[in-house]
Motif scaffolding. Sequence first.
Motif, PDB file in Angstrom:
ATOM      1  N   ARG A 162       0.833  -1.210   0.000  1.00 32.55           N
ATOM      2  CA  ARG A 162       0.000   0.000   0.000  1.00 32.55           C
ATOM      3  C   ARG A 162       0.867   1.259   0.000  1.00 32.55           C
ATOM      4  NH1 ARG A 162      -2.992  -1.487   3.807  1.00 32.55           N
ATOM      5  NH2 ARG A 162      -1.983  -0.387   5.527  1.00 32.55           N
ATOM      6  N   ARG A 163       1.944   1.250   0.773  1.00 32.66           N
ATOM      7  CA  ARG A 163       2.831   2.416   0.845  1.00 32.66           C
ATOM      8  C   ARG A 163       3.484   2.687  -0.511  1.00 32.66           C
ATOM      9  NH1 ARG A 163       8.207   2.603   1.049  1.00 32.66           N
ATOM     10  NH2 ARG A 163       9.233   4.420   1.986  1.00 32.66           N
ATOM     11  N   ASP A 164       4.050   1.647  -1.141  1.00 38.25           N
ATOM     12  CA  ASP A 164       4.740   1.847  -2.421  1.00 38.25           C
ATOM     13  C   ASP A 164       3.770   2.229  -3.536  1.00 38.25           C
ATOM     14  OD1 ASP A 164       6.973   1.136  -1.024  1.00 38.25           O
ATOM     15  OD2 ASP A 164       7.738  -0.232  -2.547  1.00 38.25           O
ATOM     16  N   ALA A 173       3.937   5.534  -5.747  1.00 38.58           N
ATOM     17  CA  ALA A 173       3.969   5.427  -7.218  1.00 38.58           C
ATOM     18  C   ALA A 173       2.865   6.258  -7.858  1.00 38.58           C
ATOM     19  CB  ALA A 173       3.827   3.961  -7.624  1.00 38.58           C
ATOM     20  N   LEU A 174       1.681   6.287  -7.224  1.00 38.74           N
ATOM     21  CA  LEU A 174       0.578   7.067  -7.784  1.00 38.74           C
ATOM     22  C   LEU A 174       0.847   8.561  -7.716  1.00 38.74           C
ATOM     23  CD1 LEU A 174      -2.497   5.026  -6.475  1.00 38.74           C
ATOM     24  CD2 LEU A 174      -1.618   5.166  -8.807  1.00 38.74           C
ATOM     25  N   ARG A 175       1.703   8.977  -6.785  1.00 36.04           N
ATOM     26  CA  ARG A 175       2.083  10.394  -6.743  1.00 36.04           C
ATOM     27  C   ARG A 175       3.071  10.734  -7.852  1.00 36.04           C
ATOM     28  NH1 ARG A 175       3.232  10.545  -0.249  1.00 36.04           N
ATOM     29  NH2 ARG A 175       1.050  10.538   0.430  1.00 36.04           N
ATOM     30  N   ARG A 176       3.702   9.682  -8.419  1.00 33.37           N
ATOM     31  CA  ARG A 176       4.638   9.904  -9.544  1.00 33.37           C
ATOM     32  C   ARG A 176       4.087   9.195 -10.772  1.00 33.37           C
ATOM     33  NH1 ARG A 176       9.187   8.107  -5.837  1.00 33.37           N
ATOM     34  NH2 ARG A 176       9.026   6.214  -7.077  1.00 33.37           N
ATOM     35  N   ARG A 177       2.895   9.612 -11.191  1.00 32.55           N
ATOM     36  CA  ARG A 177       2.228   8.918 -12.306  1.00 32.55           C
ATOM     37  C   ARG A 177       3.058   8.985 -13.585  1.00 32.55           C
ATOM     38  NH1 ARG A 177      -1.889  11.678  -9.706  1.00 32.55           N
ATOM     39  NH2 ARG A 177      -3.551  10.409  -8.821  1.00 32.55           N
ATOM     40  N   ALA A 178       3.900  10.010 -13.713  1.00 34.70           N
ATOM     41  CA  ALA A 178       4.701  10.156 -14.940  1.00 34.70           C
ATOM     42  C   ALA A 178       5.578   8.927 -15.159  1.00 34.70           C
ATOM     43  CB  ALA A 178       5.563  11.407 -14.855  1.00 34.70           C
ATOM     44  N   ALA A 224      14.963   5.328  -3.737  1.00 33.80           N
ATOM     45  CA  ALA A 224      14.425   6.434  -2.932  1.00 33.80           C
ATOM     46  C   ALA A 224      14.510   6.115  -1.435  1.00 33.80           C
ATOM     47  CB  ALA A 224      12.980   6.707  -3.344  1.00 33.80           C
ATOM     48  N   ASP A 225      14.169   4.884  -1.065  1.00 35.07           N
ATOM     49  CA  ASP A 225      14.239   4.489   0.351  1.00 35.07           C
ATOM     50  C   ASP A 225      15.686   4.437   0.837  1.00 35.07           C
ATOM     51  OD1 ASP A 225      11.510   4.289   0.532  1.00 35.07           O
ATOM     52  OD2 ASP A 225      11.463   2.150   0.069  1.00 35.07           O
ATOM     53  N   HIS A 226      16.610   4.117  -0.077  1.00 29.37           N
ATOM     54  CA  HIS A 226      18.032   4.108   0.288  1.00 29.37           C
ATOM     55  C   HIS A 226      18.537   5.524   0.547  1.00 29.37           C
ATOM     56  CE1 HIS A 226      22.254   3.053   0.284  1.00 29.37           C
ATOM     57  NE2 HIS A 226      22.474   3.851  -0.736  1.00 29.37           N
ATOM     58  N   ARG A 227      18.126   6.474  -0.288  1.00 31.18           N
ATOM     59  CA  ARG A 227      18.606   7.854  -0.148  1.00 31.18           C
ATOM     60  C   ARG A 227      18.115   8.516   1.137  1.00 31.18           C
ATOM     61  NH1 ARG A 227      17.532   8.135  -5.746  1.00 31.18           N
ATOM     62  NH2 ARG A 227      15.495   9.010  -5.300  1.00 31.18           N
ATOM     63  N   ASP A 228      16.850   8.290   1.499  1.00 29.67           N
ATOM     64  CA  ASP A 228      16.319   8.988   2.683  1.00 29.67           C
ATOM     65  C   ASP A 228      16.451   8.175   3.980  1.00 29.67           C
ATOM     66  OD1 ASP A 228      14.306   7.082   2.626  1.00 29.67           O
ATOM     67  OD2 ASP A 228      12.807   8.415   1.788  1.00 29.67           O
ATOM     68  N   LYS A 260       7.769  -5.009  -1.876  1.00 27.82           N
ATOM     69  CA  LYS A 260       8.238  -3.959  -2.790  1.00 27.82           C
ATOM     70  C   LYS A 260       8.251  -4.454  -4.241  1.00 27.82           C
ATOM     71  CE  LYS A 260      11.213  -0.882  -1.493  1.00 27.82           C
ATOM     72  NZ  LYS A 260      10.282   0.202  -1.180  1.00 27.82           N
ATOM     73  N   VAL A 261       8.629  -5.721  -4.443  1.00 36.02           N
ATOM     74  CA  VAL A 261       8.629  -6.264  -5.807  1.00 36.02           C
ATOM     75  C   VAL A 261       7.203  -6.385  -6.334  1.00 36.02           C
ATOM     76  CG1 VAL A 261       9.153  -8.315  -7.192  1.00 36.02           C
ATOM     77  CG2 VAL A 261      10.818  -7.483  -5.529  1.00 36.02           C
ATOM     78  N   LEU A 262       6.287  -6.827  -5.480  1.00 36.16           N
ATOM     79  CA  LEU A 262       4.891  -6.951  -5.907  1.00 36.16           C
ATOM     80  C   LEU A 262       4.307  -5.587  -6.271  1.00 36.16           C
ATOM     81  CD1 LEU A 262       2.550  -8.828  -6.400  1.00 36.16           C
ATOM     82  CD2 LEU A 262       1.971  -8.713  -3.963  1.00 36.16           C
ATOM     83  N   ALA A 263       4.626  -4.570  -5.465  1.00 39.89           N
ATOM     84  CA  ALA A 263       4.160  -3.212  -5.782  1.00 39.89           C
ATOM     85  C   ALA A 263       4.750  -2.740  -7.111  1.00 39.89           C
ATOM     86  CB  ALA A 263       4.548  -2.259  -4.655  1.00 39.89           C
TER      87      ALA A 263
END
Length: 222
Positions: A10-12, A16-21, A74-78, A98-101
């Motif tokens: 759900r989180r991923d 992802a939906l916030r980065r639809r591009a 992204a999770d690695h950077r933050d 994460k792979v399923l998402a």
Amino acid sequence: MLETLFWIIRRDLTIALRRRADIFTTLIFFVIVVSLFPLGIGPELETLRLIAPGVVWVGALLASMLALEQIFSADHRDGTLEQMLLSPQPVSVLVVGKVLAHWLVSGVPLVLIAPLLGLQYDLSWEALQALIISLLLGTPTLSLIGAIGAALTLGLRSGGVLLALLVLPLYIPVLIFGAGAVEATVSGLGGQAHLSMLGAILVASLVLAPLAVTAALRVAED
């Protein structure tokens, strides 16, 4: 464990939906690659039916690679990834979530649009069915194998190029059996054997890939 798995998915998906591009980039790339071949080769239907399985599968393979780097970067950077690895939950559950998402936002759209693209190649309904089933079995495997490459190249400069070099050879069996299933159906031989092999590869990837990704992530975060 299931609660953790669903939370990760759900989180991923929300991110992802916030980065639809990014999602549309993968889909548009797939559509353009598959649609260019009929324009370049011409309207000869026999030729189009012959090349369709390989073209669609190569397009899906390349499109699925576009978003691989983003599985963990992204999770690695933050620092979120490090906190996840330190949590008491099994890391393999985190990896599978994460792979399923990633598959839901990059693989499923390809499966949905592929039948429409197959019509450009005059594929029969039976061939389109084989194409859908082969992509449903093959695209999750591409995400699982790709996650291994994404974890191994995490944080590296020029990681995208290295990721492609690592992952593409491992994609070859999926490409062979995926395209082979459609080819066998088009020629009237039936693609059941190829689909069975794709299913076996998916099961093996589900068992082995999370272990390899977990080990690679721990090395990357050390």
